[in-house]
Design an enzyme around this catalytic site. Structure first.
Site, short mmCIF file in Angstrom:
data_model
loop_
_atom_site.label_atom_id
_atom_site.label_comp_id
_atom_site.label_asym_id
_atom_site.label_seq_id
_atom_site.Cartn_x
_atom_site.Cartn_y
_atom_site.Cartn_z
CG HIS A 197 -16.01 -6.48 28.99
ND1 HIS A 197 -15.37 -5.67 28.11
CD2 HIS A 197 -17.33 -6.55 28.58
CE1 HIS A 197 -16.26 -5.27 27.13
NE2 HIS A 197 -17.44 -5.82 27.48
CD GLU A 222 -19.76 0.13 27.44
OE1 GLU A 222 -20.80 -0.08 27.76
OE2 GLU A 222 -19.57 0.20 26.31
#
Length: 492
Positions: free
Chosen positions: A143, A188
């Site tokens: 992350h 992402e």
């Protein structure tokens, strides 16, 4: 187009929010909450943890990088207060906790040369405590906090980083896999690639706007696929878990639904955003419109090659089908309008070449990019289900920013409306959404926005050395939803 015409079209496109669903969530549906290592842990240099790119970015390049010149050195202090976090999760009644592992807490320099046992123990203690309380850990391996040592190798621009990531993933599977059923490899990747390698706003702060984000995405997909194959070949039979990569998407709606140009622009924006990662994972290659446009733009700008890396046939087959479930992050959607071809230095935005808007009737958050359009989530879920047939979807991030109010009615309304959209997708559209982890469990360090924007359903007092946690109205509402499986006072 004149301003009043824009407003008129926006309002014509807007549809009023239907009543919140009064149906019950299926018993199989799992509610949860989410957070990420750098944003909550603190303990940045404790117990053998190595330096990551955010540590480096904010220790040596502080001024102007974060709105309030803050950092994640302490953040929510979850490195020391993880038991309190587990207690809050237990009180909420949730069955999922999505969190990330700090790569440099496990491998201080990012390489498998030295494994930090204290880092392993920290996560094992957290995972075991969750399991003892009936909460499934949903673990993200990356992350946004790459070990600084690997960044100096070139980070996500260097294909060899995919091998380092694979080695790190194997160590996590070995140590935590017996307790974990859901793994997300990379959260992402496009956020890292665009904001960190093209805009320079996030660590490592590179402004490589002509092609850095494409190379970053290429390497990220290779890294994901290598980790997936390691799990599939070495761990799946014994551990029985699932591995996916996170997509961050929104519905892309034509500004004028009757305009063929706006329809094409909306589709292009969707493919060069959501499809940028989704297509390779499910079909093996970039979206065709992306391949064609970037090749044409590159030629126009005197490049003798496309700025978009080309997958080999072997890589296409290696990456294709490497998603056992889809962790989907949804915050908002956009209205998309056709734009005449712009000129300027080569960039991702010129490659897409569209204009995007938020409907002026959509409620606004404390973040300039975030407006509330829950209908977009249902539209997106149906689109993804149709295009990719992912089998199982978990809404891994969905949340609302404000200024930290305890009576956070804006967040409560946002969560309620988006959960209603999910429920309608499940019951009426047949989309297999199996879970939801609200972003976020508690206020935390919000990257370039520091502590000026709050996403938590639990307030954290960052002025208190104890980092006191206080439940907001949204947490109490969410607790009731989890207990009753109902979004309203009564369901049927």
């Amino acid at each position: 187009m004149k301003r009043y015409c824009l407003i008129l079209v926006l309002y014509l496109i807007s549809s009023s929010r239907a009543d919140i669903s009064n149906k019950y969530f299926p018993e199989s549906f799992q509610f949860g909450a989410a957070g990420a290592a750098y944003q909550i842990e603190g303990g940045w240099n404790e117990d053998g943890k190595g330096e990551n790119i955010w540590d480096h970015f904010l220790h040596y390049n502080v001024s102007g990088k974060v709105v309030d010149d803050s950092n994640g050195d302490v953040a929510c202090d979850s490195y020391h207060k993880w038991q309190e976090d587990v207690d809050n999760l237990k009180q909420l009644g949730v069955k999922l906790y999505r969190f990330s592992i700090s790569w440099s807490r496990i491998l201080p320099d990012g390489t498998p040369y030295q494994v930090n046992q204290k880092g392993i123990d920290y996560y094992l203690n957290l995972i075991k405590a969750l399991k003892q309380n009936g909460i499934e850990p949903v673990i993200t391996l990356y992350h946004w906090d790459l070990p600084q040592h690997l960044s100096e190798f070139g980070g996500w621009l260097n294909p060899q980083i995919s091998d380092y990531f694979a080695a790190y993933a194997r160590i996590c599977f070995e140590n935590f896999g017996p307790y974990v059923k859901y793994w997300t490899t990379i959260n992402e990747p496009l956020s890292t690639c665009v904001i960190g390698y093209a805009q320079g706003l996030h660590a490592p702060g590179y402004y490589l706007i002509d092609g850095g984000m494409y190379q970053c995405a290429y390497v990220s997909l290779l890294a994901h696929a290598k980790a997936w194959h390691i799990y599939d070949e070495e761990f799946r039979a014994q551990q029985g878990g699932k591995v996916g990569i996170s997509l961050a998407c929104g519905a892309q709606l034509p500004f004028d639904p009757n305009s063929a140009q706006d329809q094409e622009a909306a589709e292009r924006n969707y493919q060069m955003g959501c499809g940028w990662v989704g297509n390779p994972i499910y079909f093996g290659n970039w979206p065709q419109v992306m391949i064609d446009r970037i090749a044409a733009k590159s030629k126009q700008d005197n490049y003798p090659f496309s700025r978009l890396p080309e997958f080999t046939q072997e890589e296409i087959e290696f990456i294709k089908g490497t998603n056992d479930f889809l962790p989907l992050n949804y915050y908002t959607s956009a209205l998309v309008q056709y734009a005449d071809e712009w000129t300027g230095a080569p960039s991702y935005w010129l490659d897409i070449n569209v204009q995007t808007f938020a409907n002026e009737s959509w409620p606004k958050s404390a973040s300039d990019w975030l407006t509330s359009y829950p209908e977009g989530l249902r539209i997106l879920l149906n689109r993804i289900n149709k295009d990719y047939n992912p089998g199982e979807i978990i809404i891994a991030e969905n949340g609302w920013s404000d200024n930290g109010e305890l009576d956070d009615q804006g967040r409560l309304t946002y969560i309620q409306a988006h959960l209603s959209a999910i429920l309608e997708s499940i019951l009426e559209d047949g989309v297999n959404v199996s879970g939801y982890t609200v972003w976020s469990l508690m206020d935390n360090f919000e990257w370039a926005e520091g502590y000026t924007q709050r996403f938590g359903i639990i307030k954290v007092d960052f002025d208190d050395p104890q980092r006191t946690r206080t439940w907001k109205s949204s947490a109490k509402y969410y607790q009731n939803v989890v207990a009753t499986r109902c979004l309203l006072d009564q369901c049927q």
